[in-house]
Design an enzyme around this catalytic site. Structure first.
Site, PDB file in Angstrom:
ATOM      1  N   GLU A  54       0.787  -1.231   0.000  1.00 51.60           N
ATOM      2  CA  GLU A  54       0.000   0.000   0.000  1.00 51.60           C
ATOM      3  C   GLU A  54       0.824   1.290   0.000  1.00 51.60           C
ATOM      4  O   GLU A  54       1.945   1.317   0.482  1.00 51.60           O
ATOM      5  CB  GLU A  54      -0.849   0.050   1.283  1.00 51.60           C
ATOM      6  CG  GLU A  54      -1.970  -0.928   1.286  1.00 51.60           C
ATOM      7  CD  GLU A  54      -2.360  -1.346   2.696  1.00 51.60           C
ATOM      8  OE1 GLU A  54      -1.472  -1.744   3.479  1.00 51.60           O
ATOM      9  OE2 GLU A  54      -3.546  -1.275   3.009  1.00 51.60           O
TER      10      GLU A  54
ATOM     11  N   CYS B 116       2.353   8.618   2.030  1.00 52.79           N
ATOM     12  CA  CYS B 116       2.694   7.656   3.080  1.00 52.79           C
ATOM     13  C   CYS B 116       3.140   6.367   2.385  1.00 52.79           C
ATOM     14  O   CYS B 116       2.391   5.795   1.595  1.00 52.79           O
ATOM     15  CB  CYS B 116       1.460   7.406   3.946  1.00 52.79           C
ATOM     16  SG  CYS B 116       1.700   6.089   5.155  1.00 52.79           S
TER      17      CYS B 116
ATOM     18  N   CYS C  67       5.010  -7.182   8.190  1.00 48.73           N
ATOM     19  CA  CYS C  67       5.839  -6.655   9.278  1.00 48.73           C
ATOM     20  C   CYS C  67       6.053  -7.751  10.316  1.00 48.73           C
ATOM     21  O   CYS C  67       5.179  -8.597  10.507  1.00 48.73           O
ATOM     22  CB  CYS C  67       5.129  -5.459   9.921  1.00 48.73           C
ATOM     23  SG  CYS C  67       6.074  -4.658  11.232  1.00 48.73           S
TER      24      CYS C  67
ATOM     25  N   CYS D  94       2.659  -5.886  16.639  1.00 51.56           N
ATOM     26  CA  CYS D  94       1.818  -4.998  17.453  1.00 51.56           C
ATOM     27  C   CYS D  94       0.365  -5.500  17.413  1.00 51.56           C
ATOM     28  O   CYS D  94      -0.149  -5.864  16.353  1.00 51.56           O
ATOM     29  CB  CYS D  94       1.896  -3.558  16.957  1.00 51.56           C
ATOM     30  SG  CYS D  94       3.550  -2.869  17.091  1.00 51.56           S
TER      31      CYS D  94
ATOM     32  N   CYS E 140      -2.414  -3.841  14.968  1.00 48.81           N
ATOM     33  CA  CYS E 140      -2.049  -3.500  13.591  1.00 48.81           C
ATOM     34  C   CYS E 140      -2.332  -4.646  12.627  1.00 48.81           C
ATOM     35  O   CYS E 140      -2.026  -5.799  12.922  1.00 48.81           O
ATOM     36  CB  CYS E 140      -0.568  -3.125  13.550  1.00 48.81           C
ATOM     37  SG  CYS E 140      -0.021  -2.597  11.930  1.00 48.81           S
TER      38      CYS E 140
ATOM     39  N   SER F 277       8.769   6.701  10.928  1.00 47.61           N
ATOM     40  CA  SER F 277       8.120   6.235  12.161  1.00 47.61           C
ATOM     41  C   SER F 277       8.634   4.856  12.553  1.00 47.61           C
ATOM     42  O   SER F 277       8.712   3.955  11.720  1.00 47.61           O
ATOM     43  CB  SER F 277       6.605   6.175  11.938  1.00 47.61           C
ATOM     44  OG  SER F 277       5.962   5.708  13.093  1.00 47.61           O
TER      45      SER F 277
ATOM     46  N   HIS G 139       2.365   4.733  22.313  1.00 45.41           N
ATOM     47  CA  HIS G 139       1.101   4.024  22.555  1.00 45.41           C
ATOM     48  C   HIS G 139       0.830   3.622  23.997  1.00 45.41           C
ATOM     49  O   HIS G 139      -0.159   2.913  24.241  1.00 45.41           O
ATOM     50  CB  HIS G 139       0.985   2.775  21.661  1.00 45.41           C
ATOM     51  CG  HIS G 139       1.073   3.033  20.189  1.00 45.41           C
ATOM     52  ND1 HIS G 139       0.629   4.192  19.594  1.00 45.41           N
ATOM     53  CD2 HIS G 139       1.549   2.279  19.164  1.00 45.41           C
ATOM     54  CE1 HIS G 139       0.835   4.135  18.290  1.00 45.41           C
ATOM     55  NE2 HIS G 139       1.401   2.983  18.006  1.00 45.41           N
TER      56      HIS G 139
ATOM     57  N   CYS H 132      -3.233   0.759   8.660  1.00 38.97           N
ATOM     58  CA  CYS H 132      -2.113   0.065   8.017  1.00 38.97           C
ATOM     59  C   CYS H 132      -2.447  -1.381   7.678  1.00 38.97           C
ATOM     60  O   CYS H 132      -2.815  -2.150   8.550  1.00 38.97           O
ATOM     61  CB  CYS H 132      -0.925  -0.009   8.969  1.00 38.97           C
ATOM     62  SG  CYS H 132      -0.373   1.550   9.528  1.00 38.97           S
TER      63      CYS H 132
HETATM   64  N1  SAH Z   1       6.422   0.305  12.068  1.00 40.22           N
HETATM   65  C1  SAH Z   1       6.344   1.742  12.200  1.00 40.22           C
HETATM   66  C2  SAH Z   1       5.384   2.360  11.161  1.00 40.22           C
HETATM   67  C3  SAH Z   1       3.979   1.865  11.364  1.00 40.22           C
HETATM   68  S1  SAH Z   1       2.554   2.657  10.862  1.00 40.22           S
HETATM   69  C4  SAH Z   1       5.899   2.095  13.592  1.00 40.22           C
HETATM   70  O1  SAH Z   1       5.573   1.199  14.360  1.00 40.22           O
HETATM   71  O2  SAH Z   1       5.920   3.271  13.935  1.00 40.22           O
HETATM   72  C5  SAH Z   1       2.328   4.174  11.550  1.00 40.22           C
HETATM   73  C6  SAH Z   1       1.530   4.261  12.841  1.00 40.22           C
HETATM   74  O3  SAH Z   1       0.205   3.705  12.790  1.00 40.22           O
HETATM   75  C7  SAH Z   1       2.235   3.585  13.990  1.00 40.22           C
HETATM   76  O4  SAH Z   1       2.262   4.455  15.077  1.00 40.22           O
HETATM   77  C8  SAH Z   1       1.340   2.400  14.272  1.00 40.22           C
HETATM   78  O5  SAH Z   1       1.509   1.946  15.572  1.00 40.22           O
HETATM   79  C9  SAH Z   1      -0.026   2.989  13.987  1.00 40.22           C
HETATM   80  N2  SAH Z   1      -1.093   2.016  13.785  1.00 40.22           N
HETATM   81  C10 SAH Z   1      -1.023   0.757  13.321  1.00 40.22           C
HETATM   82  N3  SAH Z   1      -2.227   0.167  13.316  1.00 40.22           N
HETATM   83  C11 SAH Z   1      -3.100   1.098  13.781  1.00 40.22           C
HETATM   84  C12 SAH Z   1      -4.500   1.099  14.020  1.00 40.22           C
HETATM   85  N4  SAH Z   1      -5.232   0.023  13.783  1.00 40.22           N
HETATM   86  N5  SAH Z   1      -5.060   2.228  14.493  1.00 40.22           N
HETATM   87  C13 SAH Z   1      -4.306   3.325  14.746  1.00 40.22           C
HETATM   88  N6  SAH Z   1      -2.978   3.387  14.541  1.00 40.22           N
HETATM   89  C14 SAH Z   1      -2.389   2.278  14.072  1.00 40.22           C
END
Ligand code: SAH
Length: 347
Positions: free
Chosen positions: A87, A100, A107, A111, A114, A192, A217, A334
């Site tokens: 994406e 973006c 990944c 998390c 995600c 990020s 978070h 994401c």
């Molecule tokens: N791996 C990197 C980039 C990830 S995406 C990182 O962890 O920072 C960018 C942001 O979106 C990150 O802060 C991630 O934690 C957040 N994110 C992922 N899934 C999400 C969701 N379902 N709702 C809100 N934020 C989310």
């Protein structure tokens, strides 16, 4: 090596090795900067284009495109040469357009909220692929109003963990900021990370001019470890120490992302604990109401509650804002779009 991954001097070497006259190397290089594949390089003789097929192109094509009726956000699904899908998003703001980008297919960070990580990491993206996403978007959405380019800002916040694909990401950043390439200012780029601490220290030396965002978070190890497995390797105290070192080294404030998860990290006590941890640091908190992923079973919060949490932080003199919602009608968090389309394709 692929055509899209080559620097100008590598293109000269590769074309010389194919027996191509040197003036053609400059033409080829101009096309590759625009993300154009050899078969479409219209000022080259057909025989040369065929010769070039000996080396893989290494770029992406637009597989699907969704445009938000609400705010003009465009969500792309790119197809890579090995048929993987990944994406990218184009968001329009008053000051310019932000893209973006993803850094990995999937990944490994696990998390809990995600969608990108649900099936692990398929593979790293190469610099040429990330450059190709930009070129494809520029071609698809040409600049308007006499502007010379569509994309002014980049955030590496798509799927993948940028610092888990370290060398490729640093190479991409060098090339995308180069006057010979897209020439996007490092100040307009954010990267990020989930907080891979040793890599953060390396990154501040290798890319000191980009903005670092850290996915925090949570205000405590207990909560953070329950939603982000990486916290067991690099606990919150070490993450914050690296963020402070980053701010000291670069003079730039660190942005902490904080996804508000209902009944998990969104209470008044959580806000106070977070403020206590961040007090005195050159930083900003970006609050994101969780975009619930159905496979994950975590709750979101209302935007009103996000504003309330923001105010709790502001009252403690912590700079914080609630992230604007972009493209909410064309798919959320994401990895969700790729997942949905893969499910559709696989019936
Ligand atoms: N791996 C990197 C980039 C990830 S995406 C990182 O962890 O920072 C960018 C942001 O979106 C990150 O802060 C991630 O934690 C957040 N994110 C992922 N899934 C999400 C969701 N379902 N709702 C809100 N934020 C989310």
């Amino acid at each position: 090596m692929t055509w899209m991954d080559m620097t100008e001097s590598e293109i000269r070497e590769a074309t010389a090795a194919l027996g191509v006259p040197s003036f053609r190397a400059a033409q080829i290089s101009d096309w590759l900067k625009k993300g154009v594949r050899p078969s479409e390089m219209s000022n080259l003789p057909k025989s040369l284009r065929e010769k070039m097929a000996a080396v893989p192109f290494g770029g992406a094509t637009i597989f699907r495109k969704y445009v938000s009726a609400k705010d003009g956000t465009v969500k792309y699904l790119f197809a890579l040469e090995d048929d993987n899908l990944v994406e990218g998003v184009l968001m329009r703001y008053s000051y310019g357009n932000t893209v973006c980008l993803s850094t990995q297919i999937g990944c490994n960070m696990g998390c809990k909220f995600c969608a990108s990580t649900l099936n692990g990491c398929v593979r790293n993206l190469r610099p040429g692929e990330m450059l190709s996403f930009l070129a494809e978007i520029e071609r698809d959405e040409p600049p308007k109003d006499g502007k010379s380019r569509t994309i002014t800002n980049i955030v590496l916040m798509g799927s993948g963990e940028p610092l888990d694909n370290y060398d490729n990401v640093v190479t991409f950043l060098k090339r995308v900021t180069s006057p010979d390439g897209p020439n996007i200012s490092a100040r307009n780029i954010s990267v990020s990370t989930c907080g891979i601490v040793p890599k953060i220290y390396r990154f501040m030396e290798d890319a000191p001019h980009v903005t670092l965002s850290i996915s925090l978070h949570a205000p405590s190890d207990e909560i953070r470890s329950s939603v982000m497995p990486i916290n067991k390797a690099y606990p919150i105290g070490e993450v914050l120490a690296s963020a402070k070192a980053y701010a000291d080294r670069t003079g730039r404030r660190v942005v902490f992302e904080y996804a508000l998860i209902g009944e998990t990290n969104d209470s008044h006590a959580d806000a106070i604990a977070l403020a206590k941890r961040l007090k005195g640091m050159l930083c900003h908190v970006n609050l994101i109401p969780l975009n619930p992923v159905k496979e994950r079973g975590l709750k979101g919060v209302s935007r009103e509650h996000a504003y309330q949490f923001c105010e709790w932080l502001n009252r403690e003199h912590i700079s914080a804002t609630v992230r604007r919602e972009m493209g909410a009608d064309i798919d959320g968090a994401c990895g969700q779009l790729r997942r949905r389309v893969l499910n559709e394709l696989n019936g």
